[in-house]
Design a protein around this motif. Structure first.
Motif: not given
Length: 149
Positions: A31-32, A37-40, A85-86, A115-117
């Motif tokens: 997690g970055v 962190f949340f997504l990871a 993950c970020d 989550l977003f790109y």
């Protein structure tokens, strides 16, 4: 344009990402810090992955972009395939620099998820939930809302 992203949206998007990742064979997740962190952590639970690491990558001070700074690369303890993950791939500079550094310093295979790109980014994550069309305010960014806790 600001989009106020909710925890319910996060859960829905994390589950959708987990479904597309479940057969990819990742055995560790990075997690970055901070938003990643949340997504990871959520993906680690959903995918049953116990190897969860963190790395600090900074580029922004408030809403101002600066140079990319990577600190505290994790020792991956024999992980074969690692998901990075970020929360968002905005300019792409952070993820591009981090993925390059990880590939140079480890024999592990790496993939990326956000989550977003933003389509204007110089780096495209392997997996992402949504395209970002403006500034995203995540629910864990209390200070972005100017609230005291």
């Amino acid at each position: 344009m600001k989009l106020f992203y909710t925890y319910d949206e996060f859960e829905s998007d994390a589950r959708a990402l987990a479904k597309s990742l479940k057969n990819e064979g990742f055995d560790a997740i990075i997690g970055v810090a901070r938003g990643g962190f949340f997504l990871a952590a959520r993906l680690a639970y959903l995918l049953g992955i116990r190897g969860l690491y963190s790395v600090s990558v900074t580029q922004y001070k408030g809403s101002e972009q600066g140079s990319v700074n990577i600190c505290s690369l994790p020792k991956l303890a024999g992980a074969k395939k690692v998901l990075v993950c970020d929360d968002i791939c905005d300019s792409g500079a952070c993820l591009s620099a981090l993925m390059s550094e990880l590939r140079q310093s480890s024999s592990s295979e790496f993939g990326s998820a956000t989550l977003f790109y933003k389509s204007t980014a110089i780096f495209k994550p392997d997996f992402y939930a949504k395209q970002a069309l403006g500034w995203i305010v995540f629910p864990w960014e209390i200070d972005a809302l100017g609230e005291e806790f």
